[in-house]
Structure formats: structure tokens, C-alpha cells
Design a protein around this motif. Structure first.
Motif, short mmCIF file in Angstrom:
data_model
loop_
_atom_site.label_atom_id
_atom_site.label_comp_id
_atom_site.label_asym_id
_atom_site.label_seq_id
_atom_site.Cartn_x
_atom_site.Cartn_y
_atom_site.Cartn_z
N GLU A 151 0.82 -1.20 0.00
CA GLU A 151 0.00 0.00 0.00
C GLU A 151 0.86 1.26 0.00
O GLU A 151 2.00 1.26 0.43
CB GLU A 151 -0.91 0.00 1.23
CG GLU A 151 -0.15 0.09 2.54
CD GLU A 151 -1.08 0.16 3.74
OE1 GLU A 151 -2.26 0.47 3.55
OE2 GLU A 151 -0.61 -0.12 4.86
N THR A 152 0.29 2.33 -0.52
CA THR A 152 0.95 3.62 -0.55
C THR A 152 0.94 4.23 0.86
O THR A 152 -0.08 4.22 1.54
CB THR A 152 0.26 4.57 -1.52
OG1 THR A 152 0.33 4.01 -2.84
CG2 THR A 152 0.92 5.94 -1.52
N ILE A 153 2.08 4.77 1.28
CA ILE A 153 2.21 5.40 2.59
C ILE A 153 2.10 6.90 2.41
O ILE A 153 2.86 7.51 1.65
CB ILE A 153 3.54 5.02 3.26
CG1 ILE A 153 3.60 3.51 3.48
CG2 ILE A 153 3.70 5.76 4.58
CD1 ILE A 153 4.94 3.03 4.01
N THR A 154 1.16 7.53 3.11
CA THR A 154 0.94 8.97 3.03
C THR A 154 1.57 9.66 4.23
O THR A 154 1.40 9.23 5.38
CB THR A 154 -0.56 9.29 2.98
OG1 THR A 154 -1.13 8.67 1.82
CG2 THR A 154 -0.79 10.80 2.90
N GLU B 78 6.87 8.05 -1.32
CA GLU B 78 7.76 7.86 -2.46
C GLU B 78 7.90 9.11 -3.31
O GLU B 78 8.87 9.26 -4.04
CB GLU B 78 7.27 6.70 -3.33
CG GLU B 78 5.91 6.91 -3.94
CD GLU B 78 5.41 5.66 -4.64
OE1 GLU B 78 5.77 5.46 -5.81
OE2 GLU B 78 4.69 4.87 -3.99
N ARG B 79 6.94 10.08 -3.23
CA ARG B 79 7.02 11.32 -4.00
C ARG B 79 7.41 12.52 -3.14
O ARG B 79 7.58 13.61 -3.68
CB ARG B 79 5.68 11.60 -4.68
CG ARG B 79 5.24 10.57 -5.69
CD ARG B 79 6.23 10.44 -6.85
NE ARG B 79 6.45 11.69 -7.54
CZ ARG B 79 5.68 12.15 -8.54
NH1 ARG B 79 4.63 11.44 -8.94
NH2 ARG B 79 5.97 13.29 -9.14
N GLN C 39 0.13 16.39 2.10
CA GLN C 39 -0.12 14.99 2.43
C GLN C 39 0.33 14.10 1.26
O GLN C 39 -0.42 13.30 0.70
CB GLN C 39 -1.58 14.74 2.77
CG GLN C 39 -2.04 15.53 3.98
CD GLN C 39 -3.21 14.91 4.71
OE1 GLN C 39 -3.82 13.96 4.25
NE2 GLN C 39 -3.52 15.44 5.87
N SER C 40 1.62 14.25 0.90
CA SER C 40 2.21 13.54 -0.21
C SER C 40 2.45 12.08 0.15
O SER C 40 2.57 11.71 1.33
CB SER C 40 3.53 14.19 -0.61
OG SER C 40 3.38 15.55 -0.89
N SER C 41 2.56 11.24 -0.88
CA SER C 41 3.00 9.88 -0.65
C SER C 41 4.48 9.89 -0.31
O SER C 41 5.23 10.77 -0.75
CB SER C 41 2.76 9.02 -1.89
OG SER C 41 3.59 9.45 -2.95
#
Length: 714
Positions: free
Chosen positions: A27-30, A41-42, A37-39
Motif C-alpha cells: 500500500e501507498t504510505i501517506t 515515495e514522491r 499529504q504527499s505519498s
């Protein structure tokens, strides 16, 4: 250290042989503490996010147990629970006077607990976020070094509840429970309540009093959340926090044995905090969103200790040098040494933040750029009542009141241009402070400060995101109280500025099964604020504590986190922090007025390396195992002397069985029973030795084994 680096390098080559995870991508971590409230990874910055699963797998009950997992984050053990933190070598080691000025922000569910972060139970927590480097745009003066953000679980529409019981060595008993669901049929009002009671003796035996609980931890934490969403474009989140820590403080010994004390007046380290946060979000139109965050907290705290670290019988059995009224030596006599120090504090904090940000139709420049502007106000009031007693007489008494007001205007632009993502932010802040005490001292500093950031991210491919970031952080100046003549030039100190330059690469392979976050940084600190102390030669039980400005210092290093989900059953993870933090120009004043040059020396609480390695196994039959170790290099305890810790490694494990609604675990911390220092002093505290200076060390928790049972109702 070399084996750790080799292990990390081996793990970096393994992804080529990774197994596919099928239909179960990670899952993407925010990062909720980020303005956008970026992910993870970004996010164009160095950050660590520990999820609820990761915290539970390692058995972290309190933020103290999660610290070893986070690269380049250290802490000072001058309290019963960690409350003084250092990120990349920047942060406080203690606070004995009443003018708080934190370098590391500490926030729990939008409630600012910077400098008083002991109230950090991890039960029913969604994630812990650590943002490294100055967060000048969104958090301002209290986040010069970075930010620690603890986010608890949100309410759910479906009813759920759970309970958890823990019993362990050191007479630990921990009882926890939560309940969550909808309060109405339409699920427009949701609630969640979590409660935890934690008691243990504190790993010390007081041989003089015949007690094992003089360093006790007696902690109660209550969190309650309400979420009201009557329509799709409006929501209101109300959070309440109550934390009552009635802890003892009996950790120092004259012989540095660590866990066998003989004080006759054990200290206390208590904190009672009540806090509220109201977060209102409203999509005014398709073009503009409004967010209002209101926060309030009230804290009553007491920190007290037996300053002679022993008892009257011990001192009376020793011989001390006797002096006349003119300090002429006249012979020997039985020692008399009895000292007790006690500070009670009350802190009230109120803050209000309002943000306007772009909606879908409000983006600028051909829908490529999001914008955000905001205003912020914070008022902190602290009342301190300090008392100390020496050999049956009143020693020092001081009542002080401190107030500060911070007002800020900030803004941020975020642009997407193909593979590029650009961000620019700035913050202007005005701080007005006022200090008064009953000795007649008064200070009224006023400052205007500014900070911000520029960053650029580039998607090298679907798997790799690179970024470059420049950030400017700041920390308000201040003043020192009760200084002797030799230190009068340090009555006030200037604001500090930190420039952070950072490069990073964030990589994801195999649908996120392998995650690598690597960053390298260089930090330039100007007018660095340094904590210093001077023992009073005429009254050696007393110390003059003050902050002054070093000319400058610079730091450089890296953070690297690597996680690999080999298959559905086994995950390996690691982190590495490297740091070189040194003074470029700094000297400290001695009692005789001379200066000791510390230029070129490493900063305090800034180990050259920190690392963590671990693995979690979980199979379909319910069996579970986690094995992890973490360690750090030696570091200086203080900026005033050369007292140092020793390097250490801690080994931890957790084994268990997990059914659909219940689980049972056997766990152990510090399984090799490593004796490691978390705080140290170098001064004279033994009158029979003519107050000769030596090193005294406070040690971290020894080996502990326990069991945990939890049950979930759904």
C-alpha cells in the motif's frame, strides 16, 4: 559497523531475485504531516514513516521503543521517558529553566507537545512520521531540526473494538482497549476511543529504602476522536488527548553501577497533559478549499531528583575537608551532604492555523500548479516554581513566568511538469516573548524570522524518483537567567539559522515489494545555539545553565532505508544513518574566565552512525516471528566537556501465534542485556573527593521478557 554496511549492500543486490507478490502490492504510505499529504515515495525530503503494522511487529508500546528504527534520530535520557530529541545532531539535551525553545517539533494528532513529548503511547496509533531537516515552511521555529508526528487511528464506519493485555518482567502490567464505530444510522458522526494503563517498576532497586519502584512508570493515556461529515464537502475532526504520567525518577548513582541506587529522597518525573484539536475542512468551491486547525493543551509537570545521589548515612560515614568562613582548610570532619532539586511547571498552549488551498478548478498556469496560503498564531504560557534544599537549609527558590506569541504567514506552490515536480514555500514569522521572575530579572525579546524551501523532483522511471531540496530553517533567540559575572556576556543569545542541502533517490520495484529511500545532506548552521553549564565553585551543588552562540558548525551524512517483501510470508528491512557534525568555531567559558576552544569537535548526541536490521515472518497458519537489532556509535553527552558514551547494539525478538480475532506473543527486548548510556554528566558530586569532576552515566533499560495477548471484536 563494517558488517552492517556489508549486510545492507547484500540486501541491495537481492531484489533481482525477488519473488512476485501476485495480487498483493504494498500500500501507498501517506505523510500526513506534509502540507500536501504527499505519498512517501514522491515526498521531496528525507522522512521515515513507521506504520501500525511495523510498530506492532516489533512490539513498540511507547515511542521510546521505536527510536532505534529511525536513522539519525537520537535522544537524551534526562527524564523518565524521552522528551528531548536530536535529529542529525540538532536538538536539546535538557531544560531546567523556564523558557522553552525547541529545535525538534513533536506533535500528536495536531496537538503540539514540543519539549514535553513523554506522552507518546503507541497503542492504537496509525503511524509515526519523522521529517528530517528544517520544516520552515509549514512548522516554523519549533522545527529547525525536523518534526516528529504521531497520528492515531481514525474512527471507522463499521463497529470494531479490541483489547490488549501485557505482562512482563519488572512487574509490568499494561491494559489497553479501544472501540470505534458510527454514532448514527447515516454514519455522519463517527467516534473512536482508546485507553491504556501502563505500570512497571522502572528497572531500579533502591537498596537504602528496600524498594523496587522508586523509578516507577505509572502511565494512563486516553485518546478520543469524533468525525462529523454531514455533507461530502465538509468535515470536522475533534481530537481529545489525556495523558497522566505519574513516574518516579531514581536513575543516578555515584559508582555508575546503573541499576542499584541508594537515595533517601527518590525523585519524580510526572506529567499530566490535556489537549484538544479541531480540524475543519471545507471545499468552498471547485476552486478553493479551506482548512482550519485549532489546538489547545494544558500540561502540569514536575521534575525532581535527589541531587546527592545517596543518603545521610552514607555521607556521614565519610571524611570531608572542613573549611572556615574564609574558605581556609582547617581539618577533616564527617561529611554532610543532602541536596534535593524540584521544579514544578504549568504550560498552556493555544494555536490557530487557517489554510486556503487550490481545488481542482483553482490550479494555476494551465492546471499545472497547486497553491496554498495560510496564517498561524500560537501563544505559549509557562509558570515555573523551582525549589532546592541543601543540608537542611533553603538553597534556591525561583518563581518565573514566561509568555511567547508567534504569528506567521506562509505559502507554497507545487507544480507538475511532465516528469518534473517543483515546490517552493516560504514562511515569515514574528515572535514576541516576555519573561519575569521574582529575583527581578526580566527579558522582552522580539524577533522577525523567515524560512522556506525550494525542491525539484524528477521521475527517472516508473521505479525511481530523484529529488534535490534546499531549505532554510530558523530558531528564535533568547536569554539566560541567574548568571554570575563571568557569564554576563552570555545574558542573551541570537536566533539560529540552518541551511539544509539535500539530494535523494526513492526507488520501488516489483509493485512496491522492494523499497529504497536514500538521501544525502549537508547542513550549514549559523549562530548555532549551544547548551552549556558551569558548576558554581563557591556552591558546588549549584550549576549555571545557559545557552550561547557558537560561530558556526556544519554537518553532512546520509539516511538510507531498505525494505524487501520477499514473499507473502517474509519481509526484511533495514536503515542506516551516517553523520559528521562538527563545530567550525566554538569556545566555552570556564569558571576562571578562560576559554576552552572546542572548534573541530563533534556535536553532542550526534553519533557517527546508527543502524537497524530486522525481519518479520508471518505464515498462513498463523505463526509469527520478528527478529531485529539496532545500534549506534559513541557520542559526546555534552557540549561543555569530553564525556562520551560507548557504542552499542540491542537485540530484540517477538514470537507468537495470530488467529483471525486474537493473537498471543512472547517477546524480549535487549536480549543480550547490553548496558548502554543514554545521558551522561561530567562534574563533581562527591565532597569526600573535594568535588573532583568525573563522569556519571544514566543507562537505558536492561533485558526484559514478556507476553502480550490481544483480541479484536468485529
Amino acid at each position: 559497523m563494517r558488517r552492517t554496511v556489508i549486510s545492507l549492500a547484500i540486501m541491495a543486490t537481492l531484489p533481482a531475485f525477488a519473488n512476485e507478490l501476485g495480487d498483493n502490492p504494498i500500500e501507498t504510505i501517506t505523510v500526513t504531516a506534509d502540507l500536501r499529504q504527499s505519498s512517501l515515495e514522491r515526498l521531496p525530503a528525507s522522512a521515515t514513516v513507521l506504520t501500525a503494522t511495523e510498530l506492532q511487529d516489533e512490539g513498540s508500546e511507547h515511542f521510546e521503543q521505536a527510536l532505534g528504527r529511525i536513522a539519525n534520530l537520537n535522544w537524551s535520557g534526562g527524564s523518565s521517558r524521552p522528551r528531548y530529541f536530536q535529529i542529525r545532531g540538532v536538538g536539546e539535551q535538557e531544560e531546567y529553566r523556564g523558557a522553552p525553545n525547541s529545535s525538534v517539533g513533536f506533535i500528536v494528532d495536531n496537538i503540539d507537545l514540543s519539549g514535553i513529548g513523554m506522552a507518546a503511547s503507541l497503542y492504537d496509533v496509525q503511524q509515526v512520521e519523522v521529517l528530517r531537516g528544517p520544516q520552515g515552511t509549514q512548522y516554523g521555529a519549533n522545527a529547525l531540526a525536523g518534526l516528529i508526528y504521531v497520528k492515531s487511528q481514525d474512527p471507522t464506519e463499521q463497529f470494531e473494538a479490541g483489547t490488549e493485555l501485557t505482562f512482563a518482567e519488572d512487574n509490568q502490567q499494561t491494559y489497553s482497549g479501544y472501540v470505534s464505530g458510527a454514532a448514527d444510522q447515516d454514519a455522519t458522526l463517527l467516534y473512536r476511543i482508546a485507553l491504556q494503563s501502563h505500570q512497571q517498576d522502572g528497572f531500579r532497586h533502591n537498596s537504602y529504602l528496600g524498594r523496587d519502584d522508586t523509578n516507577k512508570r505509572d502511565e494512563l493515556t486516553l485518546r478520543a476522536k469524533l468525525r462529523w461529515q454531514p455533507v461530502d464537502d465538509f468535515s470536522a475532526d475533534l481530537t481529545f488527548l489525556h495523558a497522566d504520567l505519574d513516574n518516579g525518577y531514581d536513575v543516578w548513582t555515584l559508582d555508575n553501577n546503573g541499576f542499584e541506587t541508594d537515595t533517601d529522597e527518590p525523585g519524580v518525573d510526572s506529567q499530566r497533559t490535556n489537549g484538544l484539536a479541531l480540524d475543519l475542512s471545507w471545499a468552498i468551491s471547485d476552486a478553493v478549499d479551506l482548512q482550519s486547525i485549532t489546538s489547545w493543551s494544558n500540561t502540569h509537570a514536575q521534575h525532581a531528583y535527589d541531587g546527592d545521589w545517596s543518603n545521610a548515612d552514607y555521607w556521614g560515614g565519610l571524611e570531608c575537608t572542613e573549611y572556615d568562613d574564609d574558605w581556609n582548610e582547617i581539618g577533616q570532619a564527617p561529611c554532610q551532604y543532602d541536596y534535593y532539586w524540584d521544579k514544578a511547571a504549568k504550560r498552556d498552549t493555544v494555536s490557530q492555523e487557517v489554510r486556503l488551498s487550490s481545488g481542482e478548478a483553482g490550479r494555476l498556469w494551465a492546471d499545472s500548479t497547486d497553491w496554498l496560503v495560510g496564517v498561524y498564531f500560537n501563544q505559549l504560557e509557562e509558570h515555573n516554581d523551582l525549589k532546592s534544599y541543601y543540608n537542611g537549609f533553603d538553597d534556591q527558590f525561583l518563581i518565573s513566568d514566561y509568555r511567547s506569541k508567534n504569528m506567521a504567514l506562509f505559502g507554497q506552490l507545487d507544480t507538475e511538469l511532465g516528469r518534473w515536480s517543483l515546490s517552493a514555500g516560504a514562511r515569515i514569522e514574528r515572535r514576541v516573548a516576555d519573561y519575569r521572575d521574582d529575583s527581578g530579572e526580566a527579558f522582552e525579546p522580539t524577533e522577525n524570522m523567515w524560512g522556506g524551501h525550494l525542491s525539484a523532483g524528477y521521475a527517472l522511471s516508473d521505479a525511481h524518483n530523484a529529488y534535490v531540496r534546499i531549505a532554510r530553517g530558523y530558531k528564535a533567540g533568547g536569554f539566560n537567567m541567574g548568571l554570575p559575572d563571568v557569564l554576563k556576556p552570555h545574558s542573551e543569545f541570537s536566533a539560529e539559522t540552518l541551511y539544509n542541502y539535500e539530494l535523494g533517490l526513492k526507488s520501488r520495484w516489483f509493485d512496491g515489494a522492494v523499497r529504497s529511500d536514500l538521501s544525502v545532506f549537508f547542513m550549514d548552521r549559523q549562530d548555532q545555539q549551544v547548551e552549556a553549564s558551569l558548576q558554581d565553585p563557591d556552591n558546588p551543588q549549584r550549576f549555571f545553565l545557559y545557552t550561547n552562540n557558537a560561530g558556526s558548525s556544519d554537518s553532512y551524512g546520509l539516511e538510507w532505508a531498505l525494505n524487501w517483501q520477499l514473499n507473502r510470508q517474509l519481509e526484511l528491512y533495514s536503515s542506516l544513518g551516517l553523520l559528521k557534525a562538527r563545530y567550525k568555531a566554538y569556545s566555552v567559558t570556564e569558571a576562571d574566565g578562560s576559554e576552552t576552544d572546542l572548534s573541530g569537535r563533534e556535536l553532542a548526541h550526534a553519533p557517527n552512525f546508527q543502524y537497524a536490521l530486522g525481519g518479520t515472518y508471518r505464515n498462513a497458519q498463523g505463526w509469527f516471528a520478528n527478529l531485529n537489532l539496532n545500534g549506534k556509535d559513541a557520542f559526546y553527552y555534552s557540549d561543555s566537556n569530553d564525556s562520551r558514551s560507548e557504542a552499542y547494539t540491542l537485540l530484540n525478538a517477538k514470537l507468537g501465534y495470530e488467529a483471525q480475532s486474537w493473537a498471543l506473543y512472547l517477546w524480549g527486548r535487549n536480549l543480550t542485556d547490553e548496558k548502554y548510556g543514554t545521558r551522561g554528566f561530567f562534574f563533581g558530586n562527591e565532597p569526600d573527593q573535594d568535588w573532583a569532576a568525573k563522569q556519571y552515566v544514566r543507562y537505558g533499560d536492561p533485558r526484559q521478557v514478556g507476553i502480550t495477548f490481544n483480541y479484536h471484536f468485529m
